[in-house]
Each structure stands twice: as C-alpha cells, then as structure tokens.
Write a protein that holds these residues in place. Sequence first.
Motif, PDB file in Angstrom:
ATOM      1  N   GLY A  12       0.821  -1.208   0.000  1.00  0.00           N
ATOM      2  CA  GLY A  12       0.000   0.000   0.000  1.00  0.00           C
ATOM      3  C   GLY A  12       0.852   1.254   0.000  1.00  0.00           C
ATOM      4  O   GLY A  12       0.511   2.258  -0.648  1.00  0.00           O
ATOM      5  N   PHE A  13       1.983   1.215   0.706  1.00  0.00           N
ATOM      6  CA  PHE A  13       2.917   2.346   0.699  1.00  0.00           C
ATOM      7  C   PHE A  13       3.480   2.564  -0.697  1.00  0.00           C
ATOM      8  O   PHE A  13       3.587   3.705  -1.174  1.00  0.00           O
ATOM      9  N   VAL A  14       3.833   1.474  -1.368  1.00  0.00           N
ATOM     10  CA  VAL A  14       4.341   1.583  -2.740  1.00  0.00           C
ATOM     11  C   VAL A  14       3.283   2.207  -3.641  1.00  0.00           C
ATOM     12  O   VAL A  14       3.590   3.066  -4.484  1.00  0.00           O
ATOM     13  N   LEU A  15       2.037   1.795  -3.462  1.00  0.00           N
ATOM     14  CA  LEU A  15       0.945   2.352  -4.258  1.00  0.00           C
ATOM     15  C   LEU A  15       0.777   3.845  -3.984  1.00  0.00           C
ATOM     16  O   LEU A  15       0.582   4.641  -4.912  1.00  0.00           O
ATOM     17  N   ALA A  16       0.880   4.239  -2.703  1.00  0.00           N
ATOM     18  CA  ALA A  16       0.758   5.653  -2.344  1.00  0.00           C
ATOM     19  C   ALA A  16       1.902   6.473  -2.943  1.00  0.00           C
ATOM     20  O   ALA A  16       1.683   7.591  -3.443  1.00  0.00           O
ATOM     21  N   VAL A  17       3.116   5.931  -2.918  1.00  0.00           N
ATOM     22  CA  VAL A  17       4.261   6.620  -3.507  1.00  0.00           C
ATOM     23  C   VAL A  17       4.083   6.745  -5.020  1.00  0.00           C
ATOM     24  O   VAL A  17       4.439   7.767  -5.619  1.00  0.00           O
ATOM     25  N   THR A  18       3.501   5.721  -5.631  1.00  0.00           N
ATOM     26  CA  THR A  18       3.236   5.766  -7.072  1.00  0.00           C
ATOM     27  C   THR A  18       2.292   6.906  -7.418  1.00  0.00           C
ATOM     28  O   THR A  18       2.523   7.666  -8.376  1.00  0.00           O
TER      29      THR A  18
END
Length: 273
Positions: free
Chosen positions: A11-17
């Motif tokens: 989810g963090f990776v998605l938010a950074v994306t």
Amino acid sequence: MPYRYAHYFVGFVLAVTVAGFWASYFVPTAPMPLAFHIHAITAMTWLAFLIVQSVAIHRRKNAFHKTLGQASFILFPLLMLGFVSIINFSASRYVAAENDFIMVLGPAFGIGMVIALAAYLVLFYNALKNRRNVRLHAGYMLATPLILFESPFSRVIDRFLPWLNVIGTEGPRAVLDTIVVSDVLVACFALALYFRDRKHGTPWLVAIGFVLLQAVVMWFAPDMAFLGPMFDAYGQIPGNLTMAAGAFAGVVVTYLGWTAGSLPKEKVAVSRA
C-alpha cells in the motif's frame, strides 16, 4: 503466515506511485499517450492484486487467494505488455529526436525498463515454481514492487525530497541520480528482509541484484555509445509486434513457472493412494 504486514508495505508503494506521478499523470494538462494508460492501469492493478492476496491469505481465505492467484495468469502478461508499451514510447521519442532530454536519457530509460521486465519475469517464474513453499512464494511475489519503486520515488525525491539526491550531477543526468538513490534505498530494504530470514531470503537477493544492476546500467547508459544505435534500431520495429512479444513472454513464463511447480506424477499418485 510470513510477511503479515505485507499489504501495508505494498500500500505504501501504491501511495508513492500516486504521489510520484500525480502531476504528470493523474492531473495532466495535456492528453496522455495510450502507452501511459496501459502501463499505469496494469502496474497499479498488480499492486492492488498483491494487497488483496496478502489480506486474503492472512485472513485464512485460502480458496479465494488461490482463485484470485489464477487471475494473475491473465494479469501478468498484460503487465509485461504495459512494460513494453513504455519502452516503445521512449523509443519513438528517441527516433523522432524529440528533444535534448530524450536524446541523452532515452536509452537509459529503455534499458532500465528492459531490466525491470527481466526482473519481473524471473521473480514471477520463481513465485509460481515455489508456490508450495509459502515463504519463498510470498517473497518472490512481494519482491516485484521493489523493481519499479525507483520510478515513482525518484520523482518524489525530485519534487519533495531533493536533499536525498546526494550525488548532485548537473543537467539531465540529475534524473538518473534520483533513480540510483531510489534503487540503493530499495536494495537496503531488501537486504534487511533477507537478514530477517536468510533461509528463505533468496527472493530478496534476486531483487537486490536486479535493482543494483538497474542503477549502475542506467547511470552509465549516457556514456555507452552503442546503446543509442541499438535503441534507434529497436524503435524501427512495429510497436504491435514488440508488445505482442512482451505479452507472449509473460504467457510463457507463467506456463513454465506453473509447470515447474507442479508435483511429479508419481508423487500425485502417492498422495491420492
């Protein structure tokens, strides 16, 4: 089950994306090329898929996890098609000599995406091959978001965290500095996961190898004169053909990985006896 907080990490990776591509993709001032939409939709769907898979298995929804996993047989080839669409778009800009920026960095972007595509093929193959080993299967699947993390996070560094760019190169190559920093941070994170469970840590070592290879090759790409003509030659190939090849590679790896992870016939016979 291993990696009980994995869905938060993805989810963090998605938010950074979303943060990294907010200005250039989510609120654009001009129409977006189709290649961007294909890549964005397939890549973000992959991240969402990993989140749901992680939550499902930790809530003991094993049947749902298995059924959804079979959807990856379709999603993964589409993901590879999306990778190739971005390579094609960069190549078309390079062939057209669109601007000085793309002439300097185009081959670097192209070779970086080729390395990312190869990494995904290797990781997904091993995830399917080791699907009966929960820790290895989970590790290989969860290593996939690490490969493209540099793309959005390098933009986050450029816009919001410029102090993280400790290399400080001038000109267009400064973009490659942020990519190198992102990849090194990813490698450190993966190394920490490896030391948490070295017995099942191979997926993280594989990810480290690919992200560091990507960092080194992309940063030195502007100095590799042979990459320009190669990228130009690639740009002459019909895009439909290369995108079909990317999807086909995804299909082949899916089939080979699934087959490699199947029980031998004699073991199946024994288990049924």
